[in-house]
Design a protein around this motif. Structure first.
Motif, PDB file in Angstrom:
ATOM      1  N   PHE A  49      59.657 -18.605-108.805  1.00 39.91           N
ATOM      2  CA  PHE A  49      58.982 -19.691-109.521  1.00 39.91           C
ATOM      3  C   PHE A  49      58.898 -20.937-108.631  1.00 39.91           C
ATOM      4  N   SER A  52      56.275 -20.118-105.983  1.00 41.22           N
ATOM      5  CA  SER A  52      54.935 -20.121-106.562  1.00 41.22           C
ATOM      6  C   SER A  52      54.463 -21.544-106.842  1.00 41.22           C
ATOM      7  N   SER A  53      55.385 -22.432-107.169  1.00 43.14           N
ATOM      8  CA  SER A  53      55.013 -23.833-107.396  1.00 43.14           C
ATOM      9  C   SER A  53      54.556 -24.490-106.097  1.00 43.14           C
ATOM     10  N   THR A  93      50.093 -15.561-108.390  1.00 38.35           N
ATOM     11  CA  THR A  93      50.204 -14.529-109.428  1.00 38.35           C
ATOM     12  C   THR A  93      51.250 -13.491-109.057  1.00 38.35           C
ATOM     13  N   GLN A  96      54.659 -14.883-109.524  1.00 34.94           N
ATOM     14  CA  GLN A  96      55.027 -14.950-110.937  1.00 34.94           C
ATOM     15  C   GLN A  96      55.623 -13.623-111.408  1.00 34.94           C
ATOM     16  N   GLY A  99      58.994 -13.448-110.165  1.00 37.53           N
ATOM     17  CA  GLY A  99      59.829 -14.327-110.987  1.00 37.53           C
ATOM     18  C   GLY A  99      60.242 -13.647-112.281  1.00 37.53           C
ATOM     19  N   TRP A 100      59.330 -12.901-112.882  1.00 34.58           N
ATOM     20  CA  TRP A 100      59.669 -12.154-114.100  1.00 34.58           C
ATOM     21  C   TRP A 100      60.734 -11.105-113.810  1.00 34.58           C
ATOM     22  N   TYR A 120      58.307 -15.993-120.591  1.00 31.87           N
ATOM     23  CA  TYR A 120      57.319 -14.974-120.230  1.00 31.87           C
ATOM     24  C   TYR A 120      55.949 -15.314-120.812  1.00 31.87           C
ATOM     25  N   SER A 123      54.348 -18.505-118.977  1.00 32.37           N
ATOM     26  CA  SER A 123      53.873 -18.191-117.621  1.00 32.37           C
ATOM     27  C   SER A 123      52.770 -17.139-117.671  1.00 32.37           C
ATOM     28  N   ILE A 127      48.990 -17.485-116.196  1.00 35.50           N
ATOM     29  CA  ILE A 127      48.385 -16.516-115.274  1.00 35.50           C
ATOM     30  C   ILE A 127      47.024 -16.065-115.805  1.00 35.50           C
ATOM     31  N   TRP A 181      50.861 -25.865-114.739  1.00 36.79           N
ATOM     32  CA  TRP A 181      52.001 -25.122-114.208  1.00 36.79           C
ATOM     33  C   TRP A 181      53.130 -26.074-113.813  1.00 36.79           C
TER      34      TRP A 181
END
Length: 192
Positions: A49, A52-53, A93, A96, A99-100, A120, A123, A127, A181
Motif C-alpha cells: 500500500f 502503491s501510494s 493495481t 493493491q 497489499g491484499w 478490501y 481499495s 481499483i 486514494w
C-alpha cells in the motif's frame, strides 16, 4: 453553470461528485466499524500500500503533463505521458493485489472484522474506478498513435476542442482518483 458545460464534462464532474460521496460514506462506515480495542495496533500497514501510494503520486505528475503536452502540440510527449500514466496505473493495481495478500497473511481478511472488510471494499472500489480511467487512457493512446502518423489527422487532433476536452477530463479524473486514494491511504495509516 452546469448547463453551459459540454455534456461529457457534466457527466464526468457529476460522476466524480457521486464517487466522492460513495468514498466519503464508505470511509465514515469504515471509521464507525473500528473495534473498541486497539486490535490493529499489532499490525503494520502493508508495504504494498505504501509503494502503491508512491506509484500513484508519480502518476499524478505524469497525468499533470498530459494537457501541457497537448497544448504544446507535442504528440510524442503526449503519448508518452499517457502511456506512463497507464503503466503506473497497472503497477498501482498490481501492488493493491499484493497489499491484499499482505493483509490476508496478517489475518485481516474479508470475512473477519467489518473494518477489515472495509479495507478490501474501499481499495477494491478505488481499483474499479481506476481501471475505468485506464481503459480510457488506452483509448486515448491508440487515438494519438493513429493521428501521429498522419499529418492531417495530427493537425485535427491538436486543434480539435473536443480532443482537448477529452485529455483535460482524463487528467482531471486521474488526479481526482489519486486524491481519493491518498485520502484512503491516510485513513488506513490512522487505523494501523
Amino acid at each position: 453553470m452546469l448547463e453551459n458545460m459540454h455534456p461529457y464534462k457534466t457527466l464526468v464532474y457529476l460522476g466524480m461528485f457521486g464517487s466522492g460521496l460513495i468514498f466519503l460514506f464508505m470511509a465514515a462506515a469504515f471509521i464507525a466499524s473500528q473495534p473498541d480495542e486497539e486490535i490493529y495496533s499489532q499490525y503494520n500497514i502493508p508495504r504494498s500500500f505504501v509503494l502503491s501510494s508512491i506509484v500513484l503520486l508519480i502518476s499524478t505528475y505524469t497525468a499533470s503533463k498530459i494537457l501541457p503536452s497537448y497544448v504544446k502540440d507535442d504528440t510524442r510527449k503526449l503519448k508518452n505521458f499517457l502511456l506512463s500514466t497507464f503503466l503506473l496505473g497497472l503497477c498501482f493495481t498490481g501492488l493493491q493485489f499484493f497489499g491484499w495478500m499482505e493483509l490476508s497473511k496478517m489475518g485481516i481478511d474479508f470475512r473477519g472484522l467489518p473494518s477489515g472488510s472495509f479495507l478490501y471494499v474501499l481499495s477494491g472500489i478505488h481499483i474499479f474506478h481506476l481501471v475505468g480511467a485506464m481503459g480510457f487512457a488506452l483509448m486515448l493512446i491508440i487515438h494519438v498513435q493513429k493521428c501521429s502518423n498522419d499529418h492531417v489527422k495530427k493537425l485535427i487532433l491538436l486543434s480539435n476542442p473536443y480532443d482537448r476536452m477529452r485529455f483535460q477530463l482524463f487528467s482531471t479524473y486521474w488526479k481526482f482518483m489519486d486524491f481519493v486514494w491518498l485520502f484512503l491511504f491516510l485513513l488506513f495509516i490512522w487505523m494501523f
